[in-house]
Scaffold this active site. Structure first.
Site, PDB file in Angstrom:
ATOM      1  N   LEU A  66      23.045 -10.684  71.361  1.00 46.88           N
ATOM      2  CA  LEU A  66      21.842 -11.021  72.128  1.00 46.88           C
ATOM      3  C   LEU A  66      20.575 -10.376  71.586  1.00 46.88           C
ATOM      4  CD1 LEU A  66      20.517 -12.222  74.759  1.00 46.88           C
ATOM      5  CD2 LEU A  66      21.046 -10.032  75.835  1.00 46.88           C
ATOM      6  N   TYR A  67      20.684  -9.181  71.021  1.00 45.98           N
ATOM      7  CA  TYR A  67      19.496  -8.428  70.649  1.00 45.98           C
ATOM      8  C   TYR A  67      18.652  -9.199  69.639  1.00 45.98           C
ATOM      9  CZ  TYR A  67      21.890  -4.466  72.857  1.00 45.98           C
ATOM     10  OH  TYR A  67      22.541  -3.626  73.739  1.00 45.98           O
ATOM     11  N   SER A  68      17.458  -9.547  70.068  1.00 44.31           N
ATOM     12  CA  SER A  68      16.552 -10.368  69.264  1.00 44.31           C
ATOM     13  C   SER A  68      17.257 -11.623  68.762  1.00 44.31           C
ATOM     14  CB  SER A  68      15.969  -9.565  68.097  1.00 44.31           C
ATOM     15  OG  SER A  68      15.181  -8.498  68.580  1.00 44.31           O
ATOM     16  N   LEU A  69      18.148 -12.140  69.624  1.00 46.39           N
ATOM     17  CA  LEU A  69      18.864 -13.387  69.340  1.00 46.39           C
ATOM     18  C   LEU A  69      19.500 -13.396  67.952  1.00 46.39           C
ATOM     19  CD1 LEU A  69      16.458 -15.953  71.026  1.00 46.39           C
ATOM     20  CD2 LEU A  69      18.551 -14.929  71.941  1.00 46.39           C
TER      21      LEU A  69
END
Length: 349
Positions: free
Chosen positions: A60-63
């Site tokens: 998820l982090y920064s997609l």
């Protein structure tokens, strides 16, 4: 750097871990405080030079950008066999059906996406990024077990959930002979000690290590009370930060932060070092996740390993604490709304 075992496993990790949520291209997630590749690479290299071998990120982090940046940096600066890469899955990654959750389909597709972004053929610690209440535990746990047997994952971990949910998962894994969770990534610091009631005793009883997110309480424990909410991260967290550190607890929080300052002054070290040293005193804690945005923050975290707190100092730090709001009740819809705010124009379903 003296390395320690991750829980009851044979895996050697540094007692400080780098939380890579800080790293990611700004146009893909956190435009205010995330650091793009040019800024992130020197920080990752500096952490490696300090002896830190434990790095945590999530799809998820920064997609996905965080995984990409971390993977490229570790490939260039480190021996893959010496570092421990942890990542997570569960939250929305794309629009439409099967773009989120812990179904067998989602797990099998997301592990391959993460492996590609990280540029590696295995993940050391694969963690579920919260529980998925729309998928049976049995489906999730067997699929995770299959990843280990396939060689794509070495160890399994979980993250914040109710203790009874985690107990059920551990029971099902033991009952069915599935690979068990070896770690719990949870929210724990001097301003948030509710996990001491159930989760931490459960982890201790089952030989599960804990990896701590937000060990400095969004920077609140690293500065004076007057400046406690002055970090870019805390200012942009909005209502979510208030669920973690309720304004209703200001008297207690103020007293705790003041106590951290007094102990720090007595030792001649930073407040962050004291807050991290307190965590190291807790028997279940393997490593705090430090979202370092500067070399100084990495050095500060490493220096905390040399700080020894007396029993009287620990009592002074812990005495002002009062019970907190059970933030675990935050709904999936609230999580989605937080993501929508971070990624304008991404109409997650």
């Amino acid at each position: 750097m003296d390395y320690i075992k991750l829980g009851t496993t044979g895996l050697d990790v540094s007692p400080i871990a780098i939380g890579a949520m800080t790293y990611g291209e700004p146009d893909r997630g956190h435009p205010v405080w995330s650091k793009g590749e040019d800024e992130a690479r020197p920080l990752i290299k500096h952490a490696l030079e300090a002896g830190i071998n434990f790095f945590d990120t999530a799809n998820l982090y920064s997609l996905g950008s965080s995984e990409e940046i971390l993977g490229r940096a570790l490939k260039d600066f480190a021996d893959r066999d010496a570092v421990v890469i942890a990542t997570k899955l569960r939250h929305p990654m794309r629009l439409g059906p099967n773009g989120r959750g812990l179904s067998r389909k989602a797990i099998m597709q997301e592990v391959d996406h993460s492996l590609t972004r990280l540029g590696t053929d295995y993940i050391d610690l694969y963690q579920i990024h919260r529980n998925d209440h729309t998928t049976p535990w049995e489906e999730t746990l067997e699929a995770l077990h299959d990843l280990v047997k396939a060689g794509k994952v070495r160890y399994l971990g979980a993250s914040s959930m109710h203790a009874w949910e985690f107990a059920k998962a551990l029971h099902l894994q033991k009952l069915n002979g599935w690979t068990r969770f070896v770690s719990m990534q949870n929210h724990y610091n001097l301003l948030a000690r509710e996990e001491e009631r159930e989760m931490i005793p459960l982890a201790l009883d089952n030989g599960v290590s804990t990896i701590i997110w937000s060990p400095l309480a969004r920077g609140r424990l690293a500065r004076s009370w007057d400046d406690a909410r002055s970090t870019t991260r805390s200012e942009t967290d909005g209502a979510y930060a208030d669920t973690l550190y309720s304004p209703e607890q200001e008297v207690s929080n103020h007293a705790i932060i003041d106590a951290v300052g007094k102990v720090a002054d007595a030792h001649g070290v930073s407040r962050a070092q004291i807050a991290l040293a307190w965590l190291r005193r807790q028997p279940v804690v393997t490593a705090p996740l430090v979202g370092a945005g500067s070399n100084q923050q990495i050095d500060d975290a490493a220096a905390s390993l040399d700080v020894e707190l007396s029993d009287d100092e620990v009592r002074a730090l812990e005495a002002p604490y009062t019970p907190r709001y059970d933030w675990q009740g935050v709904s999936d819809e609230a999580e989605l709304e937080a993501i929508r705010q971070r990624v304008p124009g991404m109409a997650l379903q």
